[in-house]
Design a protein around this motif. Structure first.
Motif, PDB file in Angstrom:
ATOM      1  N   ALA A 144       0.844  -1.205   0.000  1.00 40.27           N
ATOM      2  CA  ALA A 144       0.000   0.000   0.000  1.00 40.27           C
ATOM      3  C   ALA A 144       0.872   1.245   0.000  1.00 40.27           C
ATOM      4  CB  ALA A 144      -0.925   0.003   1.223  1.00 40.27           C
ATOM      5  N   ILE A 145       0.348   2.316  -0.568  1.00 41.53           N
ATOM      6  CA  ILE A 145       1.023   3.616  -0.587  1.00 41.53           C
ATOM      7  C   ILE A 145       0.062   4.654  -0.009  1.00 41.53           C
ATOM      8  CG2 ILE A 145       2.028   5.445  -2.015  1.00 41.53           C
ATOM      9  CD1 ILE A 145       2.860   3.357  -4.027  1.00 41.53           C
ATOM     10  N   SER A 146       0.560   5.441   0.948  1.00 39.95           N
ATOM     11  CA  SER A 146      -0.220   6.541   1.530  1.00 39.95           C
ATOM     12  C   SER A 146       0.512   7.844   1.259  1.00 39.95           C
ATOM     13  CB  SER A 146      -0.407   6.354   3.035  1.00 39.95           C
ATOM     14  OG  SER A 146      -1.157   5.189   3.313  1.00 39.95           O
ATOM     15  N   ILE A 147      -0.226   8.819   0.743  1.00 39.11           N
ATOM     16  CA  ILE A 147       0.351  10.121   0.404  1.00 39.11           C
ATOM     17  C   ILE A 147      -0.296  11.170   1.302  1.00 39.11           C
ATOM     18  CG2 ILE A 147       0.716  11.820  -1.432  1.00 39.11           C
ATOM     19  CD1 ILE A 147       0.254   9.502  -3.436  1.00 39.11           C
ATOM     20  N   TYR A 148       0.530  11.999   1.945  1.00 33.11           N
ATOM     21  CA  TYR A 148       0.039  13.070   2.818  1.00 33.11           C
ATOM     22  C   TYR A 148       0.493  14.410   2.240  1.00 33.11           C
ATOM     23  CZ  TYR A 148      -0.574   9.148   6.012  1.00 33.11           C
ATOM     24  OH  TYR A 148      -0.948   7.953   6.572  1.00 33.11           O
ATOM     25  N   LEU A 149      -0.474  15.261   1.904  1.00 30.91           N
ATOM     26  CA  LEU A 149      -0.182  16.581   1.340  1.00 30.91           C
ATOM     27  C   LEU A 149      -0.553  17.636   2.375  1.00 30.91           C
ATOM     28  CD1 LEU A 149      -1.626  16.033  -2.254  1.00 30.91           C
ATOM     29  CD2 LEU A 149       0.717  15.674  -1.451  1.00 30.91           C
ATOM     30  N   SER A 150       0.441  18.334   2.899  1.00 33.72           N
ATOM     31  CA  SER A 150       0.215  19.326   3.950  1.00 33.72           C
ATOM     32  C   SER A 150       0.660  20.702   3.473  1.00 33.72           C
ATOM     33  CB  SER A 150       1.000  18.943   5.210  1.00 33.72           C
ATOM     34  OG  SER A 150       0.664  17.643   5.637  1.00 33.72           O
ATOM     35  N   THR A 160      -5.008  16.218  -6.258  1.00 35.16           N
ATOM     36  CA  THR A 160      -4.628  14.943  -5.646  1.00 35.16           C
ATOM     37  C   THR A 160      -4.431  13.836  -6.681  1.00 35.16           C
ATOM     38  OG1 THR A 160      -6.979  14.506  -5.226  1.00 35.16           O
ATOM     39  CG2 THR A 160      -5.691  15.430  -3.426  1.00 35.16           C
ATOM     40  N   ASP A 161      -5.272  13.809  -7.721  1.00 32.72           N
ATOM     41  CA  ASP A 161      -5.134  12.751  -8.730  1.00 32.72           C
ATOM     42  C   ASP A 161      -3.809  12.865  -9.474  1.00 32.72           C
ATOM     43  OD1 ASP A 161      -7.515  11.631  -8.049  1.00 32.72           O
ATOM     44  OD2 ASP A 161      -8.663  12.484  -9.710  1.00 32.72           O
ATOM     45  N   VAL A 162      -3.368  14.095  -9.727  1.00 32.61           N
ATOM     46  CA  VAL A 162      -2.106  14.296 -10.437  1.00 32.61           C
ATOM     47  C   VAL A 162      -0.931  13.862  -9.560  1.00 32.61           C
ATOM     48  CG1 VAL A 162      -0.633  15.974 -11.588  1.00 32.61           C
ATOM     49  CG2 VAL A 162      -3.107  16.208 -11.728  1.00 32.61           C
ATOM     50  N   VAL A 198      -4.887   9.096  -0.240  1.00 29.85           N
ATOM     51  CA  VAL A 198      -4.305  10.433  -0.178  1.00 29.85           C
ATOM     52  C   VAL A 198      -4.984  11.190   0.954  1.00 29.85           C
ATOM     53  CG1 VAL A 198      -3.841  12.573  -1.420  1.00 29.85           C
ATOM     54  CG2 VAL A 198      -3.886  10.402  -2.666  1.00 29.85           C
ATOM     55  N   ASN A 199      -4.193  11.860   1.777  1.00 35.61           N
ATOM     56  CA  ASN A 199      -4.705  12.637   2.900  1.00 35.61           C
ATOM     57  C   ASN A 199      -4.272  14.090   2.755  1.00 35.61           C
ATOM     58  OD1 ASN A 199      -5.591  10.289   4.888  1.00 35.61           O
ATOM     59  ND2 ASN A 199      -3.604   9.729   4.032  1.00 35.61           N
ATOM     60  N   LEU A 200      -5.194  15.018   3.018  1.00 35.06           N
ATOM     61  CA  LEU A 200      -4.917  16.442   2.840  1.00 35.06           C
ATOM     62  C   LEU A 200      -5.003  17.179   4.175  1.00 35.06           C
ATOM     63  CD1 LEU A 200      -7.101  17.200  -0.319  1.00 35.06           C
ATOM     64  CD2 LEU A 200      -4.745  16.399  -0.236  1.00 35.06           C
ATOM     65  N   SER A 201      -4.127  18.168   4.328  1.00 34.29           N
ATOM     66  CA  SER A 201      -4.174  19.049   5.496  1.00 34.29           C
ATOM     67  C   SER A 201      -3.619  20.407   5.087  1.00 34.29           C
ATOM     68  CB  SER A 201      -3.351  18.477   6.652  1.00 34.29           C
ATOM     69  OG  SER A 201      -3.258  19.429   7.703  1.00 34.29           O
ATOM     70  N   GLU A 202      -4.404  21.481   5.297  1.00 31.94           N
ATOM     71  CA  GLU A 202      -3.952  22.808   4.876  1.00 31.94           C
ATOM     72  C   GLU A 202      -2.800  23.322   5.722  1.00 31.94           C
ATOM     73  OE1 GLU A 202      -6.836  25.800   4.382  1.00 31.94           O
ATOM     74  OE2 GLU A 202      -7.833  24.804   2.705  1.00 31.94           O
ATOM     75  N   GLN A 211       6.317  25.387   4.702  1.00 33.63           N
ATOM     76  CA  GLN A 211       4.967  25.840   4.381  1.00 33.63           C
ATOM     77  C   GLN A 211       4.168  24.734   3.705  1.00 33.63           C
ATOM     78  OE1 GLN A 211       5.273  29.480   2.100  1.00 33.63           O
ATOM     79  NE2 GLN A 211       5.160  30.701   3.955  1.00 33.63           N
ATOM     80  N   ASN A 212       4.858  23.898   2.962  1.00 33.49           N
ATOM     81  CA  ASN A 212       4.215  22.769   2.291  1.00 33.49           C
ATOM     82  C   ASN A 212       5.104  21.543   2.467  1.00 33.49           C
ATOM     83  OD1 ASN A 212       1.921  24.154   0.654  1.00 33.49           O
ATOM     84  ND2 ASN A 212       3.725  25.383   0.227  1.00 33.49           N
ATOM     85  N   LEU A 213       4.484  20.406   2.743  1.00 39.47           N
ATOM     86  CA  LEU A 213       5.252  19.189   2.969  1.00 39.47           C
ATOM     87  C   LEU A 213       4.505  17.998   2.375  1.00 39.47           C
ATOM     88  CD1 LEU A 213       7.824  18.095   4.401  1.00 39.47           C
ATOM     89  CD2 LEU A 213       6.362  17.575   6.352  1.00 39.47           C
TER      90      LEU A 213
END
Length: 733
Positions: A144-150, A160-162, A198-202, A211-213
């Motif tokens: 499994a792969i988990s992606i976290y965009l903060s 997220t799809d890109v 995919v998980n998102l957090s502002e 600022q972005n991770l």
């Protein structure tokens, strides 16, 4: 399902005819056959069925004498095929010209990247992180792969799809012999049974410093809790960095060849590794080391100019203190889709920059919030409570005490929170103290001129002198009389012209000095011994909220308040700084301990305290000044390189480091178009010159603005100028 069934058919007139060229399952086929047999339905025309291809169960319906059956191929006519071919050609042409992705059904919305080009480096980072994860797997298989965009730049559902496709493209290009693209990456992953989320957090973790991770976790199949974590971000315009691997903080910049390893955290280990590379003429372009919390184990990363041979890697791996030696190689090939995007050429031939500012807020008031600001981070226990409660007073006093400490205000000076922003604070002081002596009103921009108008027209002080200069220059401040009260602005917010120092103010003066420091406090060194009255507002340098002002009084100013009452000058309650104690006029010192004259917003108070805490975190006043002057340096270098833009301030020594005012070699309407272009692109808001100032730009460079955003803005300034004049920038100073 079954929109048309026995019930809906019973509501129709006898003899109804049914046509279904939509989808199978819309009609209950058994109910339709029964209605055909009774004659309630006179006929049916069908080109789709609930089960495709049609099965034995629908044979009786298809063979009924009053049923016409046709294939579901409406697009197969000659006219339709011609239109489809034309549409496909137009869509492909639009895609390759940098336009929208229309009609793509098996790929992520790559058009979203075109609309937000600053995201492209993050897409390339995602691919690099996927590739790194795959190369570190050895013989393990991904489960499994988990992606976290903060961070607000990348935590966007439209992207997220890109990002997901990019991570998979990077990983599967290593693991598969097939050609993996952004189009087929997701479908290939599904074929392999990979689980993906995919998980998102502002907001990023407040302590991360980014600022972005982006974080990519890979779970290995068949190994309990075997999860590898890779983190990364983008610095500046497009500086892609790997910032963490499996809990080790590490810094890996762009490079095709990277050797990673674990080592015992003790002296000499890294030198021995470097010696092995040097002995084989392998040049090291970058090195980074991450240490474990217990400082017993470390992770090293050498970025090499050329790949290390297997013989060199074996010699490195044979070092006793090293384990897990792995060489990782990254491809420099950019997907053609993104090559088309980066071209970004419009019809007039002018190049639009690739990278946008992460934060386009450059307003000179209210100003940008501190980096990482979040309402969720503010204390709320004082909300809904009285500002005169023990808690309320304590928070107000905290704001005052931290202000004095950070600004280095002398201990015998008073600092108070007063109504109506800087304007209220300054006019409170004027109305309460002016009149005992003649007044010298110094001004070189609109706000200072306003204080002169107040003095003469509203306070009626005829014994006043006007010491003035036009926008862009300072008046001769040595003309001021030390026996007079002196009004001035430390930094001209609307002109970008500041006083370089306060040496022109005499130590043995008899008059008071009134210092409007609203865009100077927390950004410039102020000699407080020269300033008897100073004012500023929260909404300037620290990016606080409006409507709250700060009043700073020297002992000399306190003495004036307690010895002089302006004749025939009634003061509204919010201006009253004194009260009688046993018949003696005294300054109300409770105001300067948090007992405010009127009701402040406690939410705004908490926001201000948050900004003060941030100020401490960047090095206090020294750190704030450095951030601001570093920002100014970015624009100074740009102005030096371009002959179509200049500072409004004629003398570099008087150049503001906060409200930076610039003139352009453009007509008035062109300046408006220039500003509108940048706002429409979402790269710079509120940068037009003040309405009474010469036409041009006013770009806020205070400490809350990140240097990287100013650097990202510069290419857009050139682009806007090129677009307005329709001529590429070619001449330099």
């Amino acid at each position: 399902q079954y929109i048309i069934d026995s019930h809906s058919l019973s509501l129709c007139k006898k003899g109804v005819r049914i046509v279904n060229c939509a989808r199978g399952g819309v009609i209950n086929e058994d109910d339709l056959l029964a209605a055909l047999k009774t004659g309630h339905v006179a006929g049916a025309s069908l080109d789709t069925f609930e089960v495709e291809p049609p099965v034995e169960g629908s044979l009786e319906l298809r063979m009924h004498k009053n049923v016409i059956v046709s294939p579901h191929l409406g697009a197969s006519t000659s006219d339709a095929q011609e239109r489809v071919a034309k549409q496909i050609a137009e869509n492909m042409s639009d895609i390759m010209d940098g336009g929208a992705f229309v009609g793509v059904v098996n790929a992520p919305d790559l058009g979203a990247v075109n609309k937000t080009p600053h995201i492209i480096p993050y897409v390339l980072l995602a691919e690099k992180m996927g590739s790194l994860q795959a190369q570190l797997l050895s013989k393990s298989k991904i489960h499994a792969i988990s992606i976290y965009l903060s961070g607000k730049d990348i935590a966007d559902t439209k992207l997220t799809d890109v990002i997901k496709a990019a991570v998979l493209k990077g990983a599967l290009s290593v693991l598969s012999e097939e050609n993996i693209t952004y189009v087929n990456a997701v479908s290939k992953a599904e074929e392999l049974g990979l689980k993906l989320n995919v998980n998102l957090s502002e907001a990023t973790d407040r302590g991360s410093g980014y600022q972005n991770l982006m974080t990519v976790d890979v779970e290995v199949e068949g190994a309990l809790n075997m999860i590898r974590t890779v983190e990364g971000t983008v610095f500046g315009h497009n500086d892609i960095r790997i910032t963490g691997i499996d809990g080790f903080e590490i810094d890996i910049p762009h490079g095709e060849n990277v050797v990673l390893f674990n080592n015992q955290d003790k002296p000499g280990s890294l030198r021995r590794v470097a010696d092995k590379f040097a002995a084989h003429n392998v040049n090291i372009s970058h090195f980074s080391l991450g240490r474990s919390a217990k400082k017993t184990l470390a992770m090293g990363a050498f970025v090499l100019d050329t790949p290390a041979s297997s013989d060199v890697l074996k010699q490195v791996a044979d070092l006793a203190e090293l384990t897990n030696v792995t060489q990782v190689q990254f491809s420099t090939v950019v997907d053609p889709i993104f090559r088309a995007r980066t071209a970004a050429i419009n019809v007039s031939g002018l190049s639009k920059p690739l990278q946008k500012t992460r934060n386009p807020e450059f307003s000179s008031g209210p100003c940008k919030k501190r980096p990482g600001h979040s309402l969720a981070a503010l204390r709320t226990d004082c909300l809904g409570r009285s500002h005169r409660s023990k808690l309320g007073k304590a928070r107000l006093k905290r704001a005052i005490d931290d202000t004095k400490r950070i600004l280095g205000i002398p201990s015998d000076y008073l600092v108070g929170l007063v109504p109506a922003s800087d304007t209220g604070a300054y006019e409170m002081a004027m109305w309460s103290m002016l009149g005992e002596r003649p007044v010298d009103a110094c001004h070189w921009e609109s706000f200072g001129k306003g204080w002169m108008t107040d003095t003469v027209k509203h306070l009626g002080l005829k014994d006043s002198r006007e010491i003035k200069a036009e926008y862009g220059v300072l008046p001769d401040l040595t003309q001021t009389n030390p026996d007079h009260d002196i009004l001035f602005t430390f930094n001209g917010t609307t002109s970008g012209v500041r006083v370089p120092d306060l040496n022109w103010i005499k130590d043995d003066r008899k008059g008071l000095t009134f210092n409007d420091a609203t865009s100077a406090a927390f950004a410039m060194d102020i000699d407080w011994k020269k300033a008897d009255v100073s004012t500023y507002s929260w909404q300037k340098v620290l990016g606080g909220e409006g409507a709250h002002g700060m009043l700073i009084l020297s002992p000399r100013a306190v003495a004036r308040l307690e010895s002089y009452v302006p004749p025939n000058r009634p003061l509204p309650k919010i201006f009253r700084l004194t009260k009688k104690v046993d018949g003696v006029l005294k300054v109300d010192r409770n105001i300067f301990k948090g007992d405010t004259i009127n009701t402040p917003s406690m939410l705004c108070v908490e926001d201000y305290i948050d900004a003060l805490e941030w100020a401490d975190s960047v090095g206090g006043l020294h750190g704030l000044i450095k951030r601001s002057t570093d920002n100014l340096s970015v624009l100074e270098k740009f102005v030096e390189q371009n002959d179509w833009i200049n500072f409004l301030a004629k003398d570099k020594a008087t150049r503001s480091s906060t409200s930076v005012c610039l003139t352009l070699k453009l007509e008035k309407d062109q300046v408006k178009k220039f500003i509108a272009l940048l706002e429409a692109e979402g790269v710079a808001y509120d940068i037009g010159a003040y309405r009474e100032a010469p036409d041009g730009l006013r770009i806020w460079c205070g400490a809350t603005v990140d240097k990287e955003d100013l650097e990202a803005l510069l290419p857009w300034l050139n682009w806007a100028y090129e677009t307005v004049v329709d001529t590429p920038v070619s001449s330099a100073k």
